[in-house]
Design an enzyme around this catalytic site. Sequence first.
Site, PDB file in Angstrom:
ATOM      1  N   LYS A 247      43.045  36.912  40.906  1.00  0.00           N
ATOM      2  CA  LYS A 247      42.798  38.331  40.669  1.00  0.00           C
ATOM      3  C   LYS A 247      41.530  38.831  41.338  1.00  0.00           C
ATOM      4  CE  LYS A 247      45.357  38.817  36.334  1.00  0.00           C
ATOM      5  NZ  LYS A 247      45.278  39.166  34.901  1.00  0.00           N
ATOM      6  N   ARG A 248      40.599  37.926  41.601  1.00  0.00           N
ATOM      7  CA  ARG A 248      39.370  38.398  42.243  1.00  0.00           C
ATOM      8  C   ARG A 248      39.609  38.829  43.693  1.00  0.00           C
ATOM      9  NH1 ARG A 248      38.704  32.831  42.330  1.00  0.00           N
ATOM     10  NH2 ARG A 248      38.211  31.886  44.344  1.00  0.00           N
TER      11      ARG A 248
END
Length: 467
Positions: free
Chosen positions: A237-238
């Site tokens: 997700k980063r």
Amino acid sequence: MTVRTRFAPSPTGYLHIGGARTALFNWLFARRHNGKFILRIEDTDVARSTKESIQAILDGMNWLGLTWDEGPFFQSEMFDTYRKFVHELLEKGVCYRCYCTPGELEARREAALKEGRPPKYDSRCASIKKPLDKPFAVRFRVPPGVTVVEDVIKGNITFDHAAIEDLIILRSDGTPTYNFCVVVDDATMEITHVIRGDDHINNTPKQILLYRALGHSLPVFAHLPMILGSDKTRLSKRHGATSVMAYKEMGLLPHALVNYLARLGWSHGDQEIFSLQELIDKFSLESVGKSSGVFNPEKLTWLNHHYIKETPAEELSVLLLPFLREHGVEAGADARMCRIITTLKERSKTLKEMADSSLFYFKEPVEYDPKATRKFLLPENIELFELLVERLTGVAEFTHDSLEAAFNSILESKGLKLGKLAQPVRVALTGGTVSPGIFEMMEAMGKELTISRLKYALTFMKQLPAS
């Protein structure tokens, strides 16, 4: 031979980008060879599988247009079939009952690690001839030797059986294990090509042994390199959204994401943009790279911008409505909406961005940017606005050319350049200094609303103190 591929996600979460690419490559390969694409839900992990996750996977597949020919099939409905095959393997003698408890296995594993030995099961139960009256798991007896995985993408990979422990195919609670279910499913569904992520490579030699034990021919294996983030680590997700439906919510078009995912690890020369039919016609496993693809959100956005520009306004109008509703705007996919979209396509990278920049067309009364009004909605422009309202009232057809002619007549009479009138009008109509082309925007806005907003601006300016 009819090509048969499958996508077999576990319903423990959303359809993520990596899974979507795997599904796409299976779908493209099946379509390329006039074969069948099967959807199978591997929901044997009862504790983690949810109906919501199943629906999320189906929604993601449908949004991408990856329609399946058979299924969805559910592993949870196949337990009796799996147990039947386990019994057959027990009868053949290629499996045996293992009476070791989880606690015993864990204790031996820890002891092996302390002694510097591989924590591999020692096959002690393989020598038990008569069944015991106690709970048992069923283990597959791994024979000595090696297995060579012939992989279309990776090439030949050799696995020494000495490193593979006798694998459990049925747990003591009666539930079958992943590797066994996969082989039974792929064999009974006559899957010809297993195209999946390379995180499954270590499972493949075990599965090949099970295929042979069951007397089934092997499928063709093709393991796809994983997708990495910009920092060359596993995509997370980063690095941006990893859920397919998150990209829908961000305002991406499905074909833009399909095009991007197809190029993430596969190539056809230097071509970047493909129609769906081109992807089908040109896709091949031999053109899939061996190295991991790097996910680039900027490139995806660039592709989406391209498809927004190329997509007819009529089609975009339907897709845009949910994003407008998020702003409390209820509108229809009508001719006016198409005109509005036409003014915004060139400058909108996503549908969400298009919706955000279209609000001035719908919000009443118009909200002025104080900085813009201080600079452009000044008493000295009152006369120009009154002239413009007068000219526009007499315009029969509210088109780009007629609007430009009305502006030019005023500018020529006053000896002014376009910016002296266009920028104050832009602020009056939109509330700010940035918008589509002034004449295209006014045409899309329509005569009634344009004149109404000019009059509203006149009222505003007349209330200001004279400079």
